[in-house]
Motif scaffolding. Sequence first.
Motif, PDB file in Angstrom:
ATOM      1  N   LEU A 138      35.021  43.315  19.103  1.00 49.03           N
ATOM      2  CA  LEU A 138      35.261  42.472  18.197  1.00 49.03           C
ATOM      3  C   LEU A 138      34.704  41.507  19.301  1.00 49.03           C
ATOM      4  CD1 LEU A 138      38.588  44.143  16.892  1.00 49.03           C
ATOM      5  CD2 LEU A 138      36.755  43.483  15.619  1.00 49.03           C
ATOM      6  N   PRO A 139      35.243  40.413  18.653  1.00 53.00           N
ATOM      7  CA  PRO A 139      34.365  39.365  19.679  1.00 53.00           C
ATOM      8  C   PRO A 139      35.436  38.021  20.195  1.00 53.00           C
ATOM      9  CG  PRO A 139      35.190  38.647  16.817  1.00 53.00           C
ATOM     10  CD  PRO A 139      35.361  39.681  17.359  1.00 53.00           C
ATOM     11  N   THR A 140      35.989  38.952  21.335  1.00 55.87           N
ATOM     12  CA  THR A 140      37.138  38.588  23.055  1.00 55.87           C
ATOM     13  C   THR A 140      35.714  37.574  23.448  1.00 55.87           C
ATOM     14  OG1 THR A 140      37.828  41.271  23.811  1.00 55.87           O
ATOM     15  CG2 THR A 140      37.393  39.406  25.249  1.00 55.87           C
ATOM     16  N   SER A 141      36.697  36.753  23.444  1.00 54.89           N
ATOM     17  CA  SER A 141      36.188  35.244  23.730  1.00 54.89           C
ATOM     18  C   SER A 141      35.300  35.255  24.715  1.00 54.89           C
ATOM     19  CB  SER A 141      37.558  34.096  24.294  1.00 54.89           C
ATOM     20  OG  SER A 141      36.969  33.154  24.899  1.00 54.89           O
ATOM     21  N   PRO A 142      34.078  35.175  25.267  1.00 57.35           N
ATOM     22  CA  PRO A 142      32.973  34.162  26.255  1.00 57.35           C
ATOM     23  C   PRO A 142      34.478  34.503  27.760  1.00 57.35           C
ATOM     24  CG  PRO A 142      31.850  34.157  24.876  1.00 57.35           C
ATOM     25  CD  PRO A 142      33.495  34.434  24.312  1.00 57.35           C
ATOM     26  N   ARG A 143      35.002  32.987  26.768  1.00 56.08           N
ATOM     27  CA  ARG A 143      35.795  32.393  28.482  1.00 56.08           C
ATOM     28  C   ARG A 143      37.168  33.199  29.036  1.00 56.08           C
ATOM     29  NH1 ARG A 143      40.679  29.725  27.121  1.00 56.08           N
ATOM     30  NH2 ARG A 143      41.052  28.839  28.364  1.00 56.08           N
ATOM     31  N   VAL A 144      37.214  33.805  28.112  1.00 52.44           N
ATOM     32  CA  VAL A 144      38.050  34.933  28.688  1.00 52.44           C
ATOM     33  C   VAL A 144      37.599  35.584  29.501  1.00 52.44           C
ATOM     34  CG1 VAL A 144      40.401  36.984  28.185  1.00 52.44           C
ATOM     35  CG2 VAL A 144      39.326  34.608  26.221  1.00 52.44           C
ATOM     36  N   LEU A 145      36.674  36.683  29.629  1.00 45.92           N
ATOM     37  CA  LEU A 145      35.701  37.915  29.980  1.00 45.92           C
ATOM     38  C   LEU A 145      35.551  36.540  31.154  1.00 45.92           C
ATOM     39  CD1 LEU A 145      33.607  39.208  27.097  1.00 45.92           C
ATOM     40  CD2 LEU A 145      35.791  40.001  28.598  1.00 45.92           C
ATOM     41  N   SER A 146      35.355  35.412  31.242  1.00 44.62           N
ATOM     42  CA  SER A 146      34.584  35.220  32.520  1.00 44.62           C
ATOM     43  C   SER A 146      35.817  34.890  33.038  1.00 44.62           C
ATOM     44  CB  SER A 146      34.170  33.294  31.876  1.00 44.62           C
ATOM     45  OG  SER A 146      33.705  32.979  33.408  1.00 44.62           O
ATOM     46  N   GLN A 147      37.217  34.453  33.068  1.00 44.47           N
ATOM     47  CA  GLN A 147      38.019  33.862  33.512  1.00 44.47           C
ATOM     48  C   GLN A 147      38.236  35.565  34.171  1.00 44.47           C
ATOM     49  OE1 GLN A 147      40.490  31.602  30.504  1.00 44.47           O
ATOM     50  NE2 GLN A 147      41.085  30.143  31.949  1.00 44.47           N
ATOM     51  N   LEU A 148      38.751  36.174  33.108  1.00 41.43           N
ATOM     52  CA  LEU A 148      38.958  37.505  33.542  1.00 41.43           C
ATOM     53  C   LEU A 148      38.520  37.900  35.588  1.00 41.43           C
ATOM     54  CD1 LEU A 148      39.644  40.115  30.589  1.00 41.43           C
ATOM     55  CD2 LEU A 148      41.759  39.334  32.417  1.00 41.43           C
ATOM     56  N   LYS A 149      37.018  38.071  35.367  1.00 37.35           N
ATOM     57  CA  LYS A 149      35.985  38.054  36.308  1.00 37.35           C
ATOM     58  C   LYS A 149      36.228  37.282  37.626  1.00 37.35           C
ATOM     59  CE  LYS A 149      32.701  39.898  38.222  1.00 37.35           C
ATOM     60  NZ  LYS A 149      32.539  41.644  39.032  1.00 37.35           N
ATOM     61  N   GLN A 150      36.700  35.882  37.385  1.00 33.42           N
ATOM     62  CA  GLN A 150      36.901  35.068  38.476  1.00 33.42           C
ATOM     63  C   GLN A 150      38.544  35.150  39.396  1.00 33.42           C
ATOM     64  OE1 GLN A 150      37.228  30.994  36.623  1.00 33.42           O
ATOM     65  NE2 GLN A 150      34.970  31.451  36.452  1.00 33.42           N
ATOM     66  N   LEU A 151      39.514  36.039  38.353  1.00 30.89           N
ATOM     67  CA  LEU A 151      40.570  36.561  38.615  1.00 30.89           C
ATOM     68  C   LEU A 151      40.732  37.824  39.385  1.00 30.89           C
ATOM     69  CD1 LEU A 151      43.195  35.665  35.325  1.00 30.89           C
ATOM     70  CD2 LEU A 151      43.266  34.470  37.609  1.00 30.89           C
ATOM     71  N   GLU A 152      39.831  38.665  38.886  1.00 28.49           N
ATOM     72  CA  GLU A 152      39.528  39.955  39.857  1.00 28.49           C
ATOM     73  C   GLU A 152      40.049  39.379  41.443  1.00 28.49           C
ATOM     74  OE1 GLU A 152      38.076  43.212  39.204  1.00 28.49           O
ATOM     75  OE2 GLU A 152      38.651  42.773  37.316  1.00 28.49           O
ATOM     76  N   THR A 153      40.927  40.309  41.674  1.00 33.13           N
ATOM     77  CA  THR A 153      40.929  39.907  43.389  1.00 33.13           C
ATOM     78  C   THR A 153      42.806  41.630  43.181  1.00 33.13           C
ATOM     79  OG1 THR A 153      43.721  38.843  43.111  1.00 33.13           O
ATOM     80  CG2 THR A 153      41.894  37.881  43.457  1.00 33.13           C
TER      81      THR A 153
END
Length: 136
Positions: free
Chosen positions: A55-70
């Motif tokens: 489904l169309p998960t927001s590309p912005r959210v996917l990017s933010q999740l990647k940035q939050l990877e800790t």
Amino acid sequence: MIQHKLKLTSEFSLTLKECNELWVAVALISDFGFDFLQEHLNKKATQHYLVGIGLPTSPRVLSQLKQLETENCNSKIHHDQDKFFHPKVYIIKTGKKLTAYVGSGNCTQGGLDKNLELTIKIDDEAFCNNLLTWLP
């Protein structure tokens, strides 16, 4: 105990402030849904996400999740061409207590607040721990 919940925004705006750890496994996360969680979540809480991309998960959210990877945030994308990823599961840990929310609402404005969705709130420890074995 099992309770029926119709709107998760009112429930989560209270429970996320005190939580230590959050697990989210949904087919879809929108900007609204992700921003809502981040706004209400205890800033020291550990976060875990398992998100579908059918489904169309927001590309912005996917990017933010990647940035939050800790060590305090991990995320995975579920992608299997043979199986459509469609769960809606939220688990909140506060202290040693686990509470699961399992229902029909994605992590979107509709799923959390606007649509008529049904979610079951379960605080049975064995049930919640069993769900955690399935999540990242």
